[in-house]
Design an enzyme around this catalytic site. Structure first.
Site, short mmCIF file in Angstrom:
data_model
loop_
_atom_site.label_atom_id
_atom_site.label_comp_id
_atom_site.label_asym_id
_atom_site.label_seq_id
_atom_site.Cartn_x
_atom_site.Cartn_y
_atom_site.Cartn_z
N ILE A 29 0.82 -1.22 0.00
CA ILE A 29 0.00 0.00 0.00
C ILE A 29 0.86 1.27 0.00
O ILE A 29 0.34 2.36 -0.20
CB ILE A 29 -1.01 0.04 1.17
CG1 ILE A 29 -0.29 0.02 2.52
CG2 ILE A 29 -2.02 -1.08 1.04
CD1 ILE A 29 -1.20 0.31 3.70
N HIS A 95 7.79 -11.37 5.84
CA HIS A 95 7.40 -11.15 4.45
C HIS A 95 8.61 -10.76 3.62
O HIS A 95 9.60 -10.28 4.14
CB HIS A 95 6.31 -10.07 4.34
CG HIS A 95 6.67 -8.75 4.94
ND1 HIS A 95 6.72 -8.53 6.30
CD2 HIS A 95 7.00 -7.57 4.36
CE1 HIS A 95 7.06 -7.27 6.54
NE2 HIS A 95 7.24 -6.66 5.37
#
Length: 117
Positions: A29, A95
């Site tokens: 994002i 991640h």
């Protein structure tokens, strides 16, 4: 529950690029490159160094490479992992960042996108 767990559970929206039984990949994002996707294991660990199984680490990177090449069509890309707050980790759910899509492909052109000192 981390924001990534909420994305996995579809409690918050995201642009999912890839998903299988063990991983999900979605657009960041707050992108630091023209293409910036996160590959997230569904099994939660806060940091990469908490994963003790080499096969699990290998599967994470294998999936990131597959997403970069097959799902995103990237030939040149960067894989990055921030391990801990001091390294820039913001979400404490392991991640891998896939960064790519730059028009200028020179190595020096993109050194600072993800906060290198």
């Amino acid at each position: 529950m981390t924001i990534f767990e909420k994305i996995i559970a579809r409690e918050i929206p995201s642009t999912v690029i890839f998903e299988d039984a063990n991983f999900i990949a979605f657009e960041d994002i707050n992108p630091k490159a023209p293409v910036h996707v996160l590959v997230v294991p569904k099994r939660v660990t806060a940091r990469l160094d908490e994963i003790t199984d080499a096969l699990e680490v290998g599967a994470l990177f294998q999936t990131a490479i597959r997403v970069a090449r097959e799902s995103l069509g990237l030939q040149d890309y960067r894989l990055a992992v921030n391990v801990g707050a001091g390294a820039g980790q913001v979400v404490f759910h392991t991640h891998v960042h896939i960064l790519g899509g730059w028009a200028d492909r020179s190595a020096d052109a993109h050194h600072d996108e993800i906060g290198h000192p």
